[in-house]
Design an enzyme around this catalytic site. Structure first.
Site: not given
Ligand SMILES: Nc1ncnc2c1ncn2[C@@H]1O[C@H](COP(=O)(O)OP(=O)(O)O)[C@@H](O)[C@H]1O
Ligand SMILES: O=C(OP(=O)(O)O)[C@H](O)COP(=O)(O)O
Length: 394
Positions: A35, A197, A353, A376
């Site tokens: 970023r 998430k 991310g 998001g």
């Molecule tokens: N089966 C699983 N059980 C627990 N955590 C998981 C599993 N598969 C993926 N993850 C976790 O999900 C996280 C990423 O999720 P998320 O934040 O939704 O993705 P992104 O940041 O790409 O949007 C990673 O830290 C990964 O370790």
């Molecule tokens: O990391 C971010 O979003 P992301 O986890 O959806 O990629 C942005 O910095 C937004 O952060 P926020 O979801 O705490 O508002």
């Protein structure tokens, strides 16, 4: 919407909202600076055109005011290195010291303000707080695509205090690339959803079903679907309140003729650790005490085949806990298939991310069509929602 090249920055201060929400390790070192690197051209443009730069961002989600682990001060050494000059730091984004620094900022200088979210007024979208922030600059530039889905003081409310406002290069490129997929998604169109998430993402699945040919669901979110269908998922990640929605989505996919693909098998572990005992297991029969931490080899094979044959690919969320080597194979297999499809002419858009970190960690950052800095924000845009950070610049 104006962009950065529409302004004359000579002798002016550009107040740039960036998304420097980057991962830090326990020594407060940046573990992925995607970023920050993304924002360089915007900042450099202002500096090269005779302006001064005031940067503002959030870092993490501090709940109760200032906390050292969320301080943007940790980014100063890295930024000073990147821009080859001393980067000034405003230790309170609306405090007297920061105001004095920004008031006296000279052309070619960079000032970074402390974490905006140390004030609850930021996320509340408080107008007075936004007005105080606005005092730091003459031109407002929003380059924080990753936060553009938030109607916060610095991303949206602040814009009303500027005659000169527009987007930076990151925002522009992100919107253009997302728009490419929205406008012309050549078929077969495959969306791959994963990660952890679940509640943030399960809603977008419904929207995506109206557009895609294949919807692959892997990673932590897949177990909610198996549980909804009556399977045993042991200790795998689940969101109980989303079970009815998962069933609805399966039904909707069927009625729309969309191929909703869930992993056949999983790599299971008896603890959330790279050193745990592991096994391969069918996904509806995970023994109690065990949890699915990656898609299994059969699922990786089936998913990869579908991805390789696709012409448009949207990927958000890893297939497993890729940060641990023993659970990275599924994510790696899907990433490799995306790279191959891209070589064969597919358009591939990667968001989130952790997904971006996975792609970069594997060294595939430049072998896919576009790696978004937003998770998001990208998903909301793909859903057809208006992003407050973009609307405010109109
Ligand atoms: N089966 C699983 N059980 C627990 N955590 C998981 C599993 N598969 C993926 N993850 C976790 O999900 C996280 C990423 O999720 P998320 O934040 O939704 O993705 P992104 O940041 O790409 O949007 C990673 O830290 C990964 O370790
Ligand atoms: O990391 C971010 O979003 P992301 O986890 O959806 O990629 C942005 O910095 C937004 O952060 P926020 O979801 O705490 O508002």
């Amino acid at each position: 919407m104006k962009n950065i090249t529409d302004f004359d920055f000579k002798g002016k201060r550009a107040l740039i909202r960036v998304d420097f929400n980057v991962p830090l390790n326990d020594k407060f070192e940046i573990t992925d600076d995607t970023r920050i690197r993304a924002a360089i051209p915007t900042i450099q443009y202002v500096l090269d055109n005779g302006g001064a730069v005031v940067l503002m961002s959030h870092l993490g989600r501090p709940k109760t005011g200032p906390e050292d682990r969320f301080s943007l001060q940790h980014l100063v050494p890295h930024l000073s290195q990147v821009f080859d000059r001393k980067v000034l730091f405003g230790d309170d984004c609306v405090g007297e010291q920061a105001k004095s620094l920004s008031a006296n900022l000279k052309s070619g200088e960079i000032l970074l303000l402390e974490n905006l979210r140390f004030y609850a007024d930021e996320t509340k979208g408080d107008v007075d707080f936004a007005k105080s922030l606005a005092g730091h600059g003459d031109v407002y530039i929003n380059d924080a695509f990753g936060t553009a889905h938030r109607a916060h003081a610095s991303t949206s409310i602040i814009a009303q205090f500027f005659n000169e406002k527009g987007c930076g290069y990151v925002m522009q490129a992100e919107l253009e690339n997302a728009q490419k997929v929205l406008d012309k998604s050549e078929k077969p169109y495959t969306a791959i959803m994963g990660g952890a998430k679940i509640s943030d993402k399960i809603m977008i699945i419904e929207k995506l079903l109206e557009k895609v040919d294949h919807l692959i669901i892997g990673g932590g979110m897949s177990y909610t679907f198996f549980k909804a269908m009556g399977g045993d998922i042991g200790n795998s990640l689940v969101e109980e309140d989303k079970l009815p929605l998962a069933l609805e989505l399966i039904k909707k996919a069927k009625s729309l003729g969309v191929d909703l693909m869930l992993p056949i098998d999983s790599v299971i572990a008896d603890a959330f650790s790279n050193d745990a005992n592991t096994d391969i297991c069918m996904n509806n029969a995970i023994p109690s005490g065990w949890m699915g931490l990656d898609i299994g080899p059969q699922a990786a094979e089936v998913f990869s085949r579908t991805v390789r044959d696709s012409k448009t690919i949207l990927w958000n969320g890893p297939m497993g806990v890729f940060e641990m080597e023993n659970f990275a194979n599924g994510t790696k297999a899907v990433a490799e298939a995306i790279v191959e499809a891209t070589k064969n002419g597919a358009f591939s858009l990667i968001g989130g991310g952790d997904s971006a970190a996975a792609v970069n960690q594997l060294g595939y950052g430049s072998d896919v069509s576009y790696v978004s800095t937003g998770g998001g924000a990208l998903l909301e845009y793909m859903e057809g929602k208006e992003l407050p950070g973009v609307v405010a610049l109109g």
